[in-house]
Design an enzyme around this catalytic site. Structure first.
Site, PDB file in Angstrom:
ATOM      1  N   CYS A 131      14.781  15.621  -4.047  1.00 49.39           N
ATOM      2  CA  CYS A 131      14.202  14.760  -5.149  1.00 49.39           C
ATOM      3  C   CYS A 131      14.291  15.525  -6.282  1.00 49.39           C
ATOM      4  O   CYS A 131      13.431  16.544  -6.595  1.00 49.39           O
ATOM      5  CB  CYS A 131      12.610  14.225  -4.845  1.00 49.39           C
ATOM      6  SG  CYS A 131      11.644  13.713  -6.272  1.00 49.39           S
ATOM      7  N   CYS A 139      18.680  11.541 -10.288  1.00 48.98           N
ATOM      8  CA  CYS A 139      17.462  11.015  -9.628  1.00 48.98           C
ATOM      9  C   CYS A 139      18.218  10.453  -8.350  1.00 48.98           C
ATOM     10  O   CYS A 139      19.186   9.740  -8.197  1.00 48.98           O
ATOM     11  CB  CYS A 139      16.833  10.045 -10.289  1.00 48.98           C
ATOM     12  SG  CYS A 139      15.604   9.071  -9.144  1.00 48.98           S
TER      13      CYS A 139
HETATM   14  N1  DGL Z   1      14.145  10.301  -6.252  1.00 48.89           N
HETATM   15  C1  DGL Z   1      13.305  10.963  -7.165  1.00 48.89           C
HETATM   16  C2  DGL Z   1      14.040  12.124  -7.843  1.00 48.89           C
HETATM   17  O1  DGL Z   1      15.310  12.416  -7.449  1.00 48.89           O
HETATM   18  C3  DGL Z   1      12.087  10.528  -7.793  1.00 48.89           C
HETATM   19  C4  DGL Z   1      11.833   9.060  -8.280  1.00 48.89           C
HETATM   20  C5  DGL Z   1      10.491   8.711  -8.474  1.00 48.89           C
HETATM   21  O2  DGL Z   1       9.579   8.648  -7.478  1.00 48.89           O
HETATM   22  O3  DGL Z   1      10.317   8.519  -9.625  1.00 48.89           O
HETATM   23  O4  DGL Z   1      13.943  12.183  -9.204  1.00 48.89           O
END
Ligand code: DGL
Length: 255
Positions: free
Chosen positions: A70, A182
């Site tokens: 993440c 993301c």
């Molecule tokens: N999947 C996440 C990232 O790589 C976070 C997305 C979220 O929860 O807003 O930033």
């Protein structure tokens, strides 16, 4: 001992997919912070607290490394996690450096898509100023995309029109690379490739993150010992979300 992968929701499965391909002799735990997804619109303090709470739960399992699959969690909490816990923490950041290198010769621009929290952090700004000598990097937050993804909405008409409206202010002919900063966004990589001008490359940070993980396992002498098992967990202990994780995993692996 397992390797823990963490994300706010189903996004981190796109990184886990790369890890499972490269590391068939490891076992994995995937932990989604179902209670608090999405992270992007929340404050740095809030997300830091949620990531630490999730880490406490993952550390109760027998884990040898923690991958923050993440970008948002990494940008706010990777450093404090490293100071707080004894396991190696592997974070991820938008693949800005390779994208800039890919466009050096052609002089085209780079567009980084990520959450608003990732893009607002000094970690991201420092990364861009370190690698972007010629000012070719632009950034675009895509907050709605995490929501679409969490609903497993892959409807090409709906998503296509969403992307067209987001890209409307940009002259895409000027761009050579789009960075998916993301881990939720790679669910839409195929759709993006179909709708963008063919000269634009779409990249993400999964491969680099898994390479770093492999290097660390090697370094600490803890590689192997597993058989590719994956255990899904979510912070709400919600059986319906477990099914969503399984469905998303299946979707990603039948692409
Ligand atoms: N999947 C996440 C990232 O790589 C976070 C997305 C979220 O929860 O807003 O930033």
């Amino acid at each position: 001992m397992s390797i823990a992968f963490f994300d706010s929701g189903i996004g981190g499965l796109t990184v886990l997919r790369e890890a499972v391909r490269r590391l068939p002799n490891e076992d994995f735990i995937f932990f989604a912070d179902t209670l608090h997804v999405p992270y992007g619109p929340k404050s740095r303090e809030e997300v830091t607290r949620y990531v630490h709470e999730a880490a406490e739960r993952m550390l109760k399992q027998d884990i040898k490394a923690l991958v923050l699959a993440c970008n948002t969690a990494t940008s706010v909490a990777a450093e404090t996690l490293r100071q707080s816990y004894p396991v190696p923490v592997i974070g991820m950041e938008p693949a800005v450096k390779p994208a800039v290198e890919m466009n050096e010769a052609s002089g085209r621009r780079v567009l980084v898509l990520a959450t608003e929290l990732t893009l607002s952090q000094s970690k991201y700004m420092e990364l861009v100023s370190r690698v972007d000598d010629h000012g070719i990097v632009d950034s675009l937050p895509m907050p709605e995309l995490v929501q679409y993804c969490e609903q497993l909405n892959l409807n090409p008409a709906e998503l296509g029109s969403y992307f067209r409206s987001k890209f409307q202010p940009f002259d895409l002919d000027e761009y050579g690379t789009i960075v998916l900063g993301c881990t939720h966004y790679p669910y839409y990589a195929q759709l993006l490739k179909q709708m963008l001008p063919p000269h634009i490359q779409v990249i993400d940070g999964s491969a680099g993150t898994v390479r770093r993980l492999m290097g660390i396992l090697e370094q600490q002498g803890t590689s192997g010992g597993g058989s590719g098992q994956i255990r899904f967990m979510n912070s709400a202990d919600d059986p319906a979300y477990q099914l969503k994780l399984e469905r998303a995993w299946h979707l990603l692996n039948t692409e």
